[in-house]
Design a protein around this motif. Sequence first.
Motif, PDB file in Angstrom:
ATOM      1  N   VAL A  54     -20.836  -1.261   0.474  1.00 34.16           N
ATOM      2  CA  VAL A  54     -20.855  -0.687   1.536  1.00 34.16           C
ATOM      3  C   VAL A  54     -21.151   0.902   1.640  1.00 34.16           C
ATOM      4  O   VAL A  54     -21.693   1.645   2.372  1.00 34.16           O
ATOM      5  N   PHE A  55     -20.035   1.426   0.778  1.00 29.80           N
ATOM      6  CA  PHE A  55     -19.867   2.789   0.423  1.00 29.80           C
ATOM      7  C   PHE A  55     -21.112   3.342  -0.030  1.00 29.80           C
ATOM      8  O   PHE A  55     -21.619   4.449   0.739  1.00 29.80           O
TER       9      PHE A  55
ATOM     10  N   HIS B 171     -20.483   9.281  11.064  1.00 32.62           N
ATOM     11  CA  HIS B 171     -19.393   7.959  11.650  1.00 32.62           C
ATOM     12  C   HIS B 171     -18.242   8.251  10.747  1.00 32.62           C
ATOM     13  O   HIS B 171     -18.347   8.558   9.507  1.00 32.62           O
TER      14      HIS B 171
ATOM     15  N   THR C 155       0.881  -1.181   0.069  1.00 34.45           N
ATOM     16  CA  THR C 155      -0.086   0.028  -0.127  1.00 34.45           C
ATOM     17  C   THR C 155       1.015   1.299  -0.237  1.00 34.45           C
ATOM     18  O   THR C 155       2.165   1.046   0.036  1.00 34.45           O
ATOM     19  N   SER C 156       0.245   2.411  -0.015  1.00 33.23           N
ATOM     20  CA  SER C 156       1.159   3.741   0.125  1.00 33.23           C
ATOM     21  C   SER C 156       0.287   4.593   0.685  1.00 33.23           C
ATOM     22  O   SER C 156      -0.929   4.859   0.780  1.00 33.23           O
TER      23      SER C 156
ATOM     24  N   VAL D  94      -5.874  -1.476   6.508  1.00 33.04           N
ATOM     25  CA  VAL D  94      -5.446   0.214   6.599  1.00 33.04           C
ATOM     26  C   VAL D  94      -6.713   0.931   7.206  1.00 33.04           C
ATOM     27  O   VAL D  94      -6.464   2.311   7.456  1.00 33.04           O
ATOM     28  N   LEU D  95      -7.598   0.300   7.490  1.00 31.74           N
ATOM     29  CA  LEU D  95      -8.875   1.269   7.849  1.00 31.74           C
ATOM     30  C   LEU D  95      -9.265   1.560   9.091  1.00 31.74           C
ATOM     31  O   LEU D  95      -9.952   2.434   9.633  1.00 31.74           O
ATOM     32  N   PHE D  96      -8.927   0.610  10.217  1.00 34.69           N
ATOM     33  CA  PHE D  96      -9.586   0.394  11.401  1.00 34.69           C
ATOM     34  C   PHE D  96      -8.622   1.042  12.349  1.00 34.69           C
ATOM     35  O   PHE D  96      -7.334   0.993  12.547  1.00 34.69           O
TER      36      PHE D  96
ATOM     37  N   PHE E 268     -23.525   4.331  10.096  1.00 36.80           N
ATOM     38  CA  PHE E 268     -23.918   3.316   9.371  1.00 36.80           C
ATOM     39  C   PHE E 268     -23.056   2.228   9.542  1.00 36.80           C
ATOM     40  O   PHE E 268     -21.783   2.335  10.136  1.00 36.80           O
TER      41      PHE E 268
ATOM     42  N   ALA F  93     -15.708   6.746   8.954  1.00 32.35           N
ATOM     43  CA  ALA F  93     -15.369   5.489   8.167  1.00 32.35           C
ATOM     44  C   ALA F  93     -14.394   5.770   6.951  1.00 32.35           C
ATOM     45  O   ALA F  93     -13.657   5.102   6.681  1.00 32.35           O
ATOM     46  N   ASN F  94     -14.937   6.898   6.176  1.00 31.18           N
ATOM     47  CA  ASN F  94     -13.889   7.326   5.066  1.00 31.18           C
ATOM     48  C   ASN F  94     -14.313   8.680   4.643  1.00 31.18           C
ATOM     49  O   ASN F  94     -15.387   9.127   4.615  1.00 31.18           O
TER      50      ASN F  94
ATOM     51  N   ARG G 276     -16.978  -1.458  -1.854  1.00 33.39           N
ATOM     52  CA  ARG G 276     -17.861  -0.375  -2.593  1.00 33.39           C
ATOM     53  C   ARG G 276     -19.400  -0.324  -2.253  1.00 33.39           C
ATOM     54  O   ARG G 276     -20.087   0.756  -2.555  1.00 33.39           O
TER      55      ARG G 276
ATOM     56  N   TRP H 231      -2.178   6.467  -1.251  1.00 34.33           N
ATOM     57  CA  TRP H 231      -3.342   5.753  -1.476  1.00 34.33           C
ATOM     58  C   TRP H 231      -4.287   5.828  -0.379  1.00 34.33           C
ATOM     59  O   TRP H 231      -5.636   6.161  -0.560  1.00 34.33           O
TER      60      TRP H 231
ATOM     61  N   ARG I 171      -7.901   8.054  -0.716  1.00 39.50           N
ATOM     62  CA  ARG I 171      -8.998   7.066  -0.857  1.00 39.50           C
ATOM     63  C   ARG I 171      -9.850   6.990   0.425  1.00 39.50           C
ATOM     64  O   ARG I 171     -11.027   6.426   0.650  1.00 39.50           O
TER      65      ARG I 171
ATOM     66  N   ARG J 299     -14.200  10.586   1.931  1.00 41.63           N
ATOM     67  CA  ARG J 299     -15.112  10.169   0.774  1.00 41.63           C
ATOM     68  C   ARG J 299     -16.736  10.337   1.125  1.00 41.63           C
ATOM     69  O   ARG J 299     -17.382  10.837   0.706  1.00 41.63           O
ATOM     70  N   ILE J 300     -16.796   9.333   2.306  1.00 43.00           N
ATOM     71  CA  ILE J 300     -18.376   9.087   2.390  1.00 43.00           C
ATOM     72  C   ILE J 300     -18.704  10.277   3.274  1.00 43.00           C
ATOM     73  O   ILE J 300     -19.858  10.811   3.118  1.00 43.00           O
TER      74      ILE J 300
HETATM   75  O1  UT7 Z   1     -17.815   1.482   9.195  1.00 38.80           O
HETATM   76  C1  UT7 Z   1     -18.040   0.621   8.077  1.00 38.80           C
HETATM   77  C2  UT7 Z   1     -16.882  -0.185   7.474  1.00 38.80           C
HETATM   78  N1  UT7 Z   1     -16.843   0.059   6.170  1.00 38.80           N
HETATM   79  C3  UT7 Z   1     -16.707   1.319   5.267  1.00 38.80           C
HETATM   80  O2  UT7 Z   1     -17.146   2.329   5.811  1.00 38.80           O
HETATM   81  C4  UT7 Z   1     -16.138   0.833   3.841  1.00 38.80           C
HETATM   82  C5  UT7 Z   1     -16.874   1.638   3.086  1.00 38.80           C
HETATM   83  N2  UT7 Z   1     -15.933   1.621   1.831  1.00 38.80           N
HETATM   84  C6  UT7 Z   1     -14.922   2.258   1.531  1.00 38.80           C
HETATM   85  O3  UT7 Z   1     -14.421   3.006   2.346  1.00 38.80           O
HETATM   86  C7  UT7 Z   1     -14.042   1.999   0.387  1.00 38.80           C
HETATM   87  O4  UT7 Z   1     -14.814   1.135  -0.560  1.00 38.80           O
HETATM   88  C8  UT7 Z   1     -12.524   1.321   0.522  1.00 38.80           C
HETATM   89  C9  UT7 Z   1     -11.750   2.588   1.386  1.00 38.80           C
HETATM   90  C10 UT7 Z   1     -12.763   0.138   1.267  1.00 38.80           C
HETATM   91  C11 UT7 Z   1     -12.092   0.916  -0.592  1.00 38.80           C
HETATM   92  O5  UT7 Z   1     -11.845   2.199  -1.646  1.00 38.80           O
HETATM   93  P1  UT7 Z   1     -12.357   2.192  -3.190  1.00 38.80           P
HETATM   94  O6  UT7 Z   1     -12.101   3.362  -3.629  1.00 38.80           O
HETATM   95  O7  UT7 Z   1     -13.929   1.529  -3.169  1.00 38.80           O
HETATM   96  O8  UT7 Z   1     -11.410   1.311  -3.780  1.00 38.80           O
HETATM   97  P2  UT7 Z   1     -11.488  -0.449  -4.430  1.00 38.80           P
HETATM   98  O9  UT7 Z   1     -12.260  -1.254  -3.352  1.00 38.80           O
HETATM   99  O10 UT7 Z   1     -12.554  -0.367  -5.374  1.00 38.80           O
HETATM  100  O11 UT7 Z   1     -10.282  -0.771  -4.970  1.00 38.80           O
HETATM  101  C12 UT7 Z   1      -9.657   0.189  -5.818  1.00 38.80           C
HETATM  102  C13 UT7 Z   1      -8.267  -0.257  -6.095  1.00 38.80           C
HETATM  103  C14 UT7 Z   1      -7.952  -1.934  -6.255  1.00 38.80           C
HETATM  104  O12 UT7 Z   1      -7.082  -2.224  -7.210  1.00 38.80           O
HETATM  105  P3  UT7 Z   1      -7.427  -2.474  -8.632  1.00 38.80           P
HETATM  106  O13 UT7 Z   1      -8.495  -3.773  -8.680  1.00 38.80           O
HETATM  107  O14 UT7 Z   1      -8.111  -1.351  -9.476  1.00 38.80           O
HETATM  108  O15 UT7 Z   1      -6.256  -2.790  -9.356  1.00 38.80           O
HETATM  109  C15 UT7 Z   1      -7.597  -2.373  -4.870  1.00 38.80           C
HETATM  110  O16 UT7 Z   1      -7.010  -3.599  -4.998  1.00 38.80           O
HETATM  111  O17 UT7 Z   1      -7.394  -0.198  -4.832  1.00 38.80           O
HETATM  112  C16 UT7 Z   1      -6.850  -1.130  -4.338  1.00 38.80           C
HETATM  113  N3  UT7 Z   1      -6.313  -1.187  -3.172  1.00 38.80           N
HETATM  114  C17 UT7 Z   1      -5.294  -0.720  -2.398  1.00 38.80           C
HETATM  115  N4  UT7 Z   1      -4.332  -0.151  -3.105  1.00 38.80           N
HETATM  116  C18 UT7 Z   1      -3.392   0.193  -2.110  1.00 38.80           C
HETATM  117  C19 UT7 Z   1      -7.521  -1.588  -2.052  1.00 38.80           C
HETATM  118  N5  UT7 Z   1      -6.951  -1.362  -1.023  1.00 38.80           N
HETATM  119  C20 UT7 Z   1      -5.614  -0.697  -1.041  1.00 38.80           C
HETATM  120  C21 UT7 Z   1      -4.822  -0.338  -0.279  1.00 38.80           C
HETATM  121  N6  UT7 Z   1      -3.423   0.284  -0.911  1.00 38.80           N
HETATM  122  N7  UT7 Z   1      -4.872  -0.346   0.982  1.00 38.80           N
END
Ligand code: UT7
Length: 330
Positions: free
Chosen positions: A225-226, A257, A28-29, A157-159, A317, A259-260, A223, A32, A36, A262-263
């Motif tokens: 959940v988002f 809440h 990861t970076s 990376v999220l929690f 949520f 969580a993100n 996605r 990112w 994100r 962007r949300i």
């Molecule tokens: O409290 C309730 C709990 N949950 C949430 O609130 C989560 C709600 N969802 C989100 O916040 C977002 O969907 C995430 C942050 C989990 C993910 O963001 P996203 O913009 O929806 O990314 P994605 O899952 O569509 O993934 C995009 C790309 C993927 O690569 P490819 O397939 O496009 O090549 C992932 O593999 O980003 C990649 N990716 C990462 N890259 C670097 C996913 N996680 C990472 C990471 N570092 N940590």
Amino acid sequence: MSIRILATGSYVPERILSNADLEKMVDTSDEWIRTRTGIQSRHLGAPEQASSDLATIAAERALQKAGLTGKDLDAILVATITPDHAFPSTACLVQKNIGAAGAFCFDMAAACSGLIYALQTGYSLIKATPSIYRRVLVIGVEMPTRMVDWTNRNTCVLFGDGAGAVILGLDEADNGPDFLVASDLHTDGTLCDLLKLPAGGSRAPATAETVANKMHYIHMEGREVFKNAVAGMVNSSRAALERAGVKVEDVRWVIPHQANIRIIDAVSQRLGATAEQVYTNIDRMGNTSAASIGICLDELAEAGKLSSGDRVLITAFGGGLTWGAMLICW
Ligand code: UT7
């Protein structure tokens, strides 16, 4: 007599895990994660700490601010999906730690919506039977970092870990409005598979196979959940505001809440809330699930940014799916 928030308290563990630290653990970076999710660092519990330990410190801080002790409490509600044990409940352990022998105690599982669900329940308890239940301690506590797969970049990376406590009580000197002005709570169990911990319960008890298949870690369809999160929090917030007859511009703080980012931005934009109204700490905390709103409230209170009569809109949520919003009068 009105039902008021008597005090808040919070606690996050000392250890901080930065995005740079995570770069060394998974592919990861920092860029990112920041762009994100909005997260820069999060707190992690020490190996010897469990959820009840975090909850106890948050509760003690709230009690101290309220000038109360555990003996003054009639009930303890702990919202958590990362309890110390399946049973006894984390609320029982907190009761023991703070000496609240007169309180009856239970946990509530509503994932990241837990604090809002518990505030509604605590409020209803006092409202329905004020002669018996006068003071209720509500805690949102979570250690999601114990439930994530530290080799899976999608979730690890999220929690972050933390606890937020709110003491609700009858204020005999106050004839103003109750703290709870309006609420709107929802559940959609048909979406239960979007966010779950697959094993460790009666459906799939722990076995060598469940461990090998990584079924004791958080599973999330990010996605989906988002999308549901944005729609749920916006609709609930609008419903709560409408019930109260209050416009968003008349709200002092909006606390979504954490969580993100962007949300949070999408929800704020759709509600028409200004950047000055929206409180965030996701950059420092990550997603602390049921604890997030309690920590935010306590940070605002500690910073002197909440005045008596301020309207605060909280919305959350989480897994279930669960969601809701609540308009609070501080
Ligand atoms: O409290 C309730 C709990 N949950 C949430 O609130 C989560 C709600 N969802 C989100 O916040 C977002 O969907 C995430 C942050 C989990 C993910 O963001 P996203 O913009 O929806 O990314 P994605 O899952 O569509 O993934 C995009 C790309 C993927 O690569 P490819 O397939 O496009 O090549 C992932 O593999 O980003 C990649 N990716 C990462 N890259 C670097 C996913 N996680 C990472 C990471 N570092 N940590």
